[in-house]
Design a protein around this motif. Sequence first.
Motif, PDB file in Angstrom:
ATOM      1  N   ASP A 253       0.854  -1.025   0.096  1.00 29.11           N
ATOM      2  CA  ASP A 253       0.197  -0.092  -0.066  1.00 29.11           C
ATOM      3  C   ASP A 253       0.831   1.214   0.108  1.00 29.11           C
ATOM      4  O   ASP A 253       0.695   2.265  -0.519  1.00 29.11           O
ATOM      5  N   HIS A 254       1.980   1.250   0.700  1.00 25.62           N
ATOM      6  CA  HIS A 254       2.730   2.348   0.905  1.00 25.62           C
ATOM      7  C   HIS A 254       3.264   2.544  -0.530  1.00 25.62           C
ATOM      8  O   HIS A 254       3.577   3.847  -1.165  1.00 25.62           O
ATOM      9  N   LEU A 255       3.945   1.540  -1.280  1.00 23.36           N
ATOM     10  CA  LEU A 255       4.550   1.805  -2.592  1.00 23.36           C
ATOM     11  C   LEU A 255       3.732   2.283  -3.405  1.00 23.36           C
ATOM     12  O   LEU A 255       3.935   3.345  -4.255  1.00 23.36           O
ATOM     13  N   ASP A 256       2.349   1.612  -3.570  1.00 23.08           N
ATOM     14  CA  ASP A 256       1.196   2.211  -4.333  1.00 23.08           C
ATOM     15  C   ASP A 256       1.092   3.912  -4.136  1.00 23.08           C
ATOM     16  O   ASP A 256       0.993   4.563  -5.270  1.00 23.08           O
ATOM     17  N   LEU A 257       0.819   4.023  -2.690  1.00 24.16           N
ATOM     18  CA  LEU A 257       0.642   5.522  -2.544  1.00 24.16           C
ATOM     19  C   LEU A 257       1.926   6.472  -3.058  1.00 24.16           C
ATOM     20  O   LEU A 257       1.490   7.709  -3.620  1.00 24.16           O
ATOM     21  N   VAL A 258       2.910   6.013  -2.887  1.00 25.40           N
ATOM     22  CA  VAL A 258       4.236   6.700  -3.329  1.00 25.40           C
ATOM     23  C   VAL A 258       4.234   6.872  -4.613  1.00 25.40           C
ATOM     24  O   VAL A 258       4.204   8.030  -5.303  1.00 25.40           O
ATOM     25  N   LEU A 259       3.766   5.748  -5.460  1.00 21.56           N
ATOM     26  CA  LEU A 259       3.944   5.996  -7.047  1.00 21.56           C
ATOM     27  C   LEU A 259       2.637   6.847  -7.467  1.00 21.56           C
ATOM     28  O   LEU A 259       2.994   7.574  -8.329  1.00 21.56           O
ATOM     29  N   ALA A 260       1.628   6.654  -7.083  1.00 20.30           N
ATOM     30  CA  ALA A 260       0.280   7.595  -7.004  1.00 20.30           C
ATOM     31  C   ALA A 260       0.752   9.045  -7.067  1.00 20.30           C
ATOM     32  O   ALA A 260       0.212   9.758  -7.813  1.00 20.30           O
ATOM     33  N   ARG A 261       1.340   9.433  -5.907  1.00 18.11           N
ATOM     34  CA  ARG A 261       1.547  10.838  -5.521  1.00 18.11           C
ATOM     35  C   ARG A 261       2.689  11.277  -6.615  1.00 18.11           C
ATOM     36  O   ARG A 261       2.403  12.489  -6.816  1.00 18.11           O
ATOM     37  N   TYR A 263       3.083  10.551  -9.635  1.00 16.15           N
ATOM     38  CA  TYR A 263       2.122  10.571 -10.782  1.00 16.15           C
ATOM     39  C   TYR A 263       1.343  11.588 -10.879  1.00 16.15           C
ATOM     40  O   TYR A 263       1.530  12.507 -11.926  1.00 16.15           O
ATOM     41  N   VAL A 264       0.597  11.979  -9.883  1.00 13.33           N
ATOM     42  CA  VAL A 264      -0.338  13.357  -9.635  1.00 13.33           C
ATOM     43  C   VAL A 264       0.709  14.359  -9.690  1.00 13.33           C
ATOM     44  O   VAL A 264       0.178  15.228 -10.525  1.00 13.33           O
ATOM     45  N   SER A 265       1.811  14.532  -9.148  1.00 17.80           N
ATOM     46  CA  SER A 265       2.701  15.818  -9.232  1.00 17.80           C
ATOM     47  C   SER A 265       3.283  16.024 -10.587  1.00 17.80           C
ATOM     48  O   SER A 265       3.186  17.009 -11.026  1.00 17.80           O
ATOM     49  N   LYS A 266       3.722  14.871 -11.190  1.00 17.70           N
ATOM     50  CA  LYS A 266       4.004  15.131 -12.661  1.00 17.70           C
ATOM     51  C   LYS A 266       2.889  15.581 -13.711  1.00 17.70           C
ATOM     52  O   LYS A 266       2.947  16.341 -14.400  1.00 17.70           O
ATOM     53  N   LEU A 267       1.625  15.066 -13.216  1.00 15.68           N
ATOM     54  CA  LEU A 267       0.445  15.704 -14.237  1.00 15.68           C
ATOM     55  C   LEU A 267       0.066  17.157 -13.748  1.00 15.68           C
ATOM     56  O   LEU A 267       0.148  18.054 -14.831  1.00 15.68           O
ATOM     57  N   LEU A 277      -7.600  20.576 -16.691  1.00 12.55           N
ATOM     58  CA  LEU A 277      -8.480  20.186 -15.430  1.00 12.55           C
ATOM     59  C   LEU A 277      -8.977  21.551 -15.081  1.00 12.55           C
ATOM     60  O   LEU A 277     -10.082  21.183 -14.481  1.00 12.55           O
ATOM     61  N   GLU A 278      -8.299  22.518 -15.078  1.00 13.57           N
ATOM     62  CA  GLU A 278      -8.880  23.903 -14.699  1.00 13.57           C
ATOM     63  C   GLU A 278     -10.152  23.917 -15.421  1.00 13.57           C
ATOM     64  O   GLU A 278     -11.259  24.701 -14.893  1.00 13.57           O
ATOM     65  N   MET A 279     -10.204  23.945 -16.986  1.00 14.87           N
ATOM     66  CA  MET A 279     -11.337  23.946 -17.526  1.00 14.87           C
ATOM     67  C   MET A 279     -12.458  22.999 -17.516  1.00 14.87           C
ATOM     68  O   MET A 279     -13.582  23.294 -17.459  1.00 14.87           O
ATOM     69  N   HIS A 280     -12.182  21.708 -17.364  1.00 10.77           N
ATOM     70  CA  HIS A 280     -13.235  20.607 -17.308  1.00 10.77           C
ATOM     71  C   HIS A 280     -13.646  20.036 -16.296  1.00 10.77           C
ATOM     72  O   HIS A 280     -14.549  19.511 -16.107  1.00 10.77           O
ATOM     73  N   HIS A 281     -12.613  19.913 -15.295  1.00 15.03           N
ATOM     74  CA  HIS A 281     -12.586  19.171 -13.883  1.00 15.03           C
ATOM     75  C   HIS A 281     -11.854  20.149 -12.793  1.00 15.03           C
ATOM     76  O   HIS A 281     -11.024  19.805 -11.988  1.00 15.03           O
ATOM     77  N   THR A 282     -12.721  21.118 -12.645  1.00 11.93           N
ATOM     78  CA  THR A 282     -12.280  22.064 -11.694  1.00 11.93           C
ATOM     79  C   THR A 282     -12.182  21.496 -10.165  1.00 11.93           C
ATOM     80  O   THR A 282     -11.473  22.120  -9.323  1.00 11.93           O
ATOM     81  N   GLU A 283     -13.090  20.697  -9.888  1.00 14.74           N
ATOM     82  CA  GLU A 283     -13.295  20.064  -8.654  1.00 14.74           C
ATOM     83  C   GLU A 283     -12.040  19.251  -8.166  1.00 14.74           C
ATOM     84  O   GLU A 283     -11.719  18.857  -6.719  1.00 14.74           O
ATOM     85  N   PHE A 284     -11.253  18.776  -9.162  1.00 15.06           N
ATOM     86  CA  PHE A 284     -10.211  17.792  -8.997  1.00 15.06           C
ATOM     87  C   PHE A 284      -8.935  18.695  -8.555  1.00 15.06           C
ATOM     88  O   PHE A 284      -7.970  18.198  -7.753  1.00 15.06           O
ATOM     89  N   MET A 285      -8.934  19.869  -9.218  1.00 15.20           N
ATOM     90  CA  MET A 285      -7.612  20.610  -8.835  1.00 15.20           C
ATOM     91  C   MET A 285      -7.179  20.824  -7.349  1.00 15.20           C
ATOM     92  O   MET A 285      -5.797  20.680  -7.054  1.00 15.20           O
ATOM     93  N   PRO A 286      -8.115  21.331  -6.562  1.00 19.05           N
ATOM     94  CA  PRO A 286      -7.495  21.559  -5.199  1.00 19.05           C
ATOM     95  C   PRO A 286      -6.935  20.423  -4.577  1.00 19.05           C
ATOM     96  O   PRO A 286      -6.077  20.283  -3.811  1.00 19.05           O
ATOM     97  N   ILE A 291      -1.937  17.063  -2.781  1.00 14.89           N
ATOM     98  CA  ILE A 291      -1.212  15.869  -2.855  1.00 14.89           C
ATOM     99  C   ILE A 291       0.431  16.491  -3.212  1.00 14.89           C
ATOM    100  O   ILE A 291       1.127  15.960  -2.727  1.00 14.89           O
ATOM    101  N   THR A 292       0.218  17.549  -4.156  1.00 21.87           N
ATOM    102  CA  THR A 292       1.841  17.853  -4.601  1.00 21.87           C
ATOM    103  C   THR A 292       2.456  18.700  -3.525  1.00 21.87           C
ATOM    104  O   THR A 292       3.450  18.314  -3.465  1.00 21.87           O
ATOM    105  N   GLU A 293       1.543  19.336  -2.781  1.00 27.40           N
ATOM    106  CA  GLU A 293       2.204  20.183  -1.769  1.00 27.40           C
ATOM    107  C   GLU A 293       2.804  19.023  -0.530  1.00 27.40           C
ATOM    108  O   GLU A 293       3.673  19.348   0.249  1.00 27.40           O
ATOM    109  N   THR A 294       2.068  18.012  -0.422  1.00 33.19           N
ATOM    110  CA  THR A 294       2.392  17.050   0.547  1.00 33.19           C
ATOM    111  C   THR A 294       3.690  16.305   0.258  1.00 33.19           C
ATOM    112  O   THR A 294       4.594  16.284   0.994  1.00 33.19           O
ATOM    113  N   GLU A 295       3.833  16.103  -1.288  1.00 35.50           N
ATOM    114  CA  GLU A 295       5.006  15.543  -1.727  1.00 35.50           C
ATOM    115  C   GLU A 295       6.266  16.488  -1.684  1.00 35.50           C
ATOM    116  O   GLU A 295       7.447  16.168  -1.170  1.00 35.50           O
TER     117      GLU A 295
END
Length: 301
Positions: A253-261, A263-267, A277-286, A291-295
């Motif tokens: 689980d820890h490895l999966d979370l590190v990889l997912a975090r 990946y999101v940071s690169k996105l 994302l800001e244009m079509h999925h604004t609810e995801f951005m915050p 997650i990026t700040e946590t990393e």
Amino acid sequence: MTRSKRTRPVGLAFKQELARIALDSICPLYAVQKETKETVKYTQIAASVREVGLVEPLVVTSDKSEPDNYMLLDGHLRHAILLDMGEKYALCQISTDDEAFTYNKRISRLATIQEHKMILMAVRRGVPEERLARALNINIKTLQEKRRLLDGICPEAAELLKDKQVTLTSFRILRKMKPLRQIEAAELMVTMNKYTVNYARSLLAATPESQLVNPDKPKASKGVSRQQLEMMERESANLERELRLVEDTYGTDHLDLVLARGYVSKLISNRRIARYLEMHHTEFMPEFEKITETEALTSRT
């Protein structure tokens, strides 16, 4: 069909015989500070060395560049005490492995059970109890209790707690449990990294009567009703099951979370994806930004 590889013999980690080595030819990995020498534990060890002698030898390894010199792997406090006492030589165990980290990770410091074993060894060598008590700066009654520390404690529980700082009272509490429950309680202490008397008492209170050595004797639980005790027992059983599940999957689980975090940071760092994302999925951005700040915080610590 011939074998392509030969079985390699397993080498000894230590030389079989102890060696008497000059202290000035032993180089410690670090210097024992003045503040350390003023601690109670240092004073106890120093008194023990003066009264009883060196119970455990120093562990050294030969310096490859200067074979007549040695590097100290374990026993820095004992080495400093011997020097302060004006000793010139010490019995040493010579390791064939010069990796101090590997060795130190597997030894038990002067924990409760280790102190118990040292007391038994000294008694077998004929050291009077009064002298031992002076060496450890304790009274005779406490010394005798330390001698009987593992009476009523199953070997598996003792093995789990061999290098932990567990109080005498906690061992008294463990004796009230049957062996299987002792093992469970010791595993919970190690998992939670809690070895206090209060935690041991809470484990005893949550122990079913069928797992007690003397179920007819009521457990000390002032201010706790029978219903509350039964609830604690159920919650304790559930906690143990949940801990087992977490232990089985934690690494994955820890490895999966590190990889997912990552990946999101690169996105988020890609401007085109961020704009989309800001244009079509604004609810995801915050949430992605959190997650990026946590990393970023994790990488700085």
